[in-house]
Design a protein around this motif. Structure first.
Motif, PDB file in Angstrom:
ATOM      1  N   TYR A   6     -11.301  16.454   0.019  1.00  0.00           N
ATOM      2  CA  TYR A   6     -10.239  15.456   0.089  1.00  0.00           C
ATOM      3  C   TYR A   6     -10.498  14.312  -0.885  1.00  0.00           C
ATOM      4  O   TYR A   6      -9.602  13.794  -1.519  1.00  0.00           O
ATOM      5  N   LEU A  29      -8.208  13.040  -3.950  1.00  0.00           N
ATOM      6  CA  LEU A  29      -7.737  11.664  -4.039  1.00  0.00           C
ATOM      7  C   LEU A  29      -7.867  11.153  -5.462  1.00  0.00           C
ATOM      8  O   LEU A  29      -6.994  10.457  -5.977  1.00  0.00           O
ATOM      9  N   ARG A  47       1.366  13.120  -3.482  1.00  0.00           N
ATOM     10  CA  ARG A  47      -0.010  13.002  -3.024  1.00  0.00           C
ATOM     11  C   ARG A  47      -0.105  13.141  -1.521  1.00  0.00           C
ATOM     12  O   ARG A  47      -1.039  13.707  -0.991  1.00  0.00           O
ATOM     13  N   ARG A  48       0.901  12.610  -0.821  1.00  0.00           N
ATOM     14  CA  ARG A  48       0.830  12.540   0.627  1.00  0.00           C
ATOM     15  C   ARG A  48       0.723  13.920   1.249  1.00  0.00           C
ATOM     16  O   ARG A  48       0.135  14.095   2.292  1.00  0.00           O
ATOM     17  N   ASN A  49       1.313  14.916   0.625  1.00  0.00           N
ATOM     18  CA  ASN A  49       1.379  16.220   1.266  1.00  0.00           C
ATOM     19  C   ASN A  49       0.663  17.318   0.496  1.00  0.00           C
ATOM     20  O   ASN A  49       0.727  18.479   0.862  1.00  0.00           O
ATOM     21  N   ALA A 104      -0.274  11.521  13.130  1.00  0.00           N
ATOM     22  CA  ALA A 104      -0.255  11.482  11.664  1.00  0.00           C
ATOM     23  C   ALA A 104       0.961  12.203  11.112  1.00  0.00           C
ATOM     24  O   ALA A 104       1.601  11.732  10.155  1.00  0.00           O
ATOM     25  N   ASN A 111       3.992  10.294  10.911  1.00  0.00           N
ATOM     26  CA  ASN A 111       3.833   9.153  10.006  1.00  0.00           C
ATOM     27  C   ASN A 111       3.408   7.881  10.726  1.00  0.00           C
ATOM     28  O   ASN A 111       3.878   6.791  10.429  1.00  0.00           O
ATOM     29  N   ARG A 171     -10.225  11.265   7.721  1.00  0.00           N
ATOM     30  CA  ARG A 171      -9.536  11.867   6.590  1.00  0.00           C
ATOM     31  C   ARG A 171      -8.979  10.744   5.713  1.00  0.00           C
ATOM     32  O   ARG A 171      -8.542   9.709   6.228  1.00  0.00           O
ATOM     33  N   ARG A 224      -6.164  10.228   4.150  1.00  0.00           N
ATOM     34  CA  ARG A 224      -4.818   9.733   4.452  1.00  0.00           C
ATOM     35  C   ARG A 224      -4.825   8.879   5.715  1.00  0.00           C
ATOM     36  O   ARG A 224      -4.118   7.871   5.816  1.00  0.00           O
ATOM     37  N   TRP A 225      -5.635   9.261   6.688  1.00  0.00           N
ATOM     38  CA  TRP A 225      -5.740   8.493   7.929  1.00  0.00           C
ATOM     39  C   TRP A 225      -6.409   7.154   7.660  1.00  0.00           C
ATOM     40  O   TRP A 225      -5.999   6.124   8.210  1.00  0.00           O
ATOM     41  N   GLU A 269      -6.319   5.532   4.813  1.00  0.00           N
ATOM     42  CA  GLU A 269      -5.361   4.696   4.082  1.00  0.00           C
ATOM     43  C   GLU A 269      -4.403   4.007   5.050  1.00  0.00           C
ATOM     44  O   GLU A 269      -4.036   2.844   4.856  1.00  0.00           O
TER      45      GLU A 269
END
Length: 399
Positions: free
Chosen positions: A7, A11, A22-24, A273, A276, A302, A304-305, A307
């Motif tokens: 991950y 990034l 990027r999000r997915n 998550a 959203n 993770r 994304r989490w 962030e």
């Protein structure tokens, strides 16, 4: 920490792409297979690629670690400025930070199975640990004065070192996921507190420690609960272990139960998550990461989490509060306290508890790739496959 490494590399690689992409984005397995094929083409190239990948992973981990430490410094700075207004829940958060960083510092100083980080980073972690300890120590007399009944019942969990629980890094066992038996909560905070006072001998009926009534034992060990009831079951098990009430076979049993609870908690966290991160679930989401992070479950950590948690921090205050206007359905703890600018004690406490988990796992990630590019390469390949073929599919089993 190899799944986390993947991950982190993504990034970096995707930093120039649009946010929505990027999000997915996940690296397709075909692309990974192509990398593997290329790496087997030349032993020399293979070694260079391993070293480069390890160096990139170290840089990415340390960069994220710096951001997490900065957020914690801001959050603790807010608490230090607002010591007179803090409540007991806030100090549970600072004690979790102090305890978990104590464990991490022992690993950073250790020679066998130790971690290796830049000297300045280690000094910064120790400084944060000391700050969390100082805030806790200075605030406890104020809490005793303001919340005497609550303090007398639960003050044991505010002791220095109480939260220095040490569990090895592990993966969630998805086969432990069970179908929920309730839709909402199965316990309230008073019931949870009553069960904790049985362990401490502070409930009023008796001063005998480590008592477990049938009702509390059933409530705290029954599989199939959800939301805060589920996190409070983990909270209870961790407190029982740290207080010395759960030892031997009983400790093994409650640990195994908690590991199962965290498998179910992960399903809920992933659903939050996926939605959203709705604001009314932010508090629960961070509490889930904080408590299961103590047990060593790395799937709760993770990028994304992370962030999302960093985005929720209020600047320049440094606290965590509501992201939007209050909702009537928002669930607040009985002892929740609103501070300056809409800051919230409990939300700030669970945010710090979640972030200290990120400090642990990012430290492990950076140390792994610094110490051994070959080990990084091996775990990176193994865990990438395992991640894509195991952890994204949860099936409920019958109890």
């Amino acid at each position: 920490m190899a799944t986390f490494h993947l991950y982190l590399l993504l990034l970096i690689l995707l930093s120039g792409f649009p946010a929505a992409f990027r999000r997915n984005c996940l690296l397709p397995s075909t692309s990974f297979a192509a990398v593997e094929a290329a790496e087997t083409s030349s032993p020399t190239a293979d070694g260079h690629r391993r070293a480069a990948a390890a160096a990139a992973a170290t840089d990415a981990s340390l960069s994220l670690l710096d951001r997490v430490l900065a957020a914690m410094e801001m959050g603790l700075g807010f608490m230090e400025r607002e010591e007179a207004a803090l409540n007991l829940d806030a100090i549970i958060g600072t004690r979790i930070v102090e305890g978990q960083l104590t464990v991490l510092m022992l690993r950073l100083k250790g020679t066998e199975h130790g971690l290796t980080l830049p000297t300045e980073t280690v000094k910064r972690i120790e400084s944060i640990r000391q700050l969390a300890d100082r805030i806790s120590t200075e605030t406890i007399p104020l809490i005793k004065h303001k919340q005497l009944v609550y303090y007398n019942r639960l003050s044991a969990i505010l002791r220095r070192g109480f939260w220095a629980l040490s569990y090895r890094t592990r993966e969630v066992n998805s086969s432990a996921v069970v179908r929920p038996i309730v839709n909402g909560e199965a316990m309230n905070e008073e019931q949870s507190d009553d069960c904790l006072t049985e362990l401490f001998g502070t409930g009023g009926e008796t001063q005998k420690r480590c008592r477990m009534s049938f009702g509390c034992w059933k409530l705290m060990t029954q599989p199939g609960y959800r939301h805060y009831t589920l996190t409070h079951q983990v909270f209870y098990a961790e407190i029982g272990a740290s207080s010395g009430c759960f030892t031997g076979d009983l400790r093994k049993l409650t640990d195994e139960l908690s590991f199962g609870f965290c498998a179910n908690i992960l399903v809920e966290a992933e659903a939050i998550a996926l939605a959203n991160f709705p604001d009314h679930k932010a508090d629960l989401f961070m509490e889930q990461a904080a408590l299961c992070g103590i047990l060593g479950f790395r799937e709760f950590f993770r990028p994304r989490w992370l962030e999302a948690i960093l985005l929720w921090q209020r600047h320049p205050d440094g606290c965590w509060g509501e992201r939007h206007s209050p909702q009537s359905s928002m669930r607040y703890r009985r002892e929740e306290r609103v501070l300056v600018g809409g800051c919230r004690c409990h939300r700030t406490a669970v945010a710090l508890g979640a972030l200290v988990g990120y400090v642990r796992f990012l430290s492990e990630s950076a140390s792994d790739s610094r110490n051994s590019p070959n080990e990084y390469h091996h775990r990176h390949h193994h865990d990438h496959y395992h991640h894509h073929h195991s952890h994204h599919h949860h099936h409920y089993r019958r109890q």
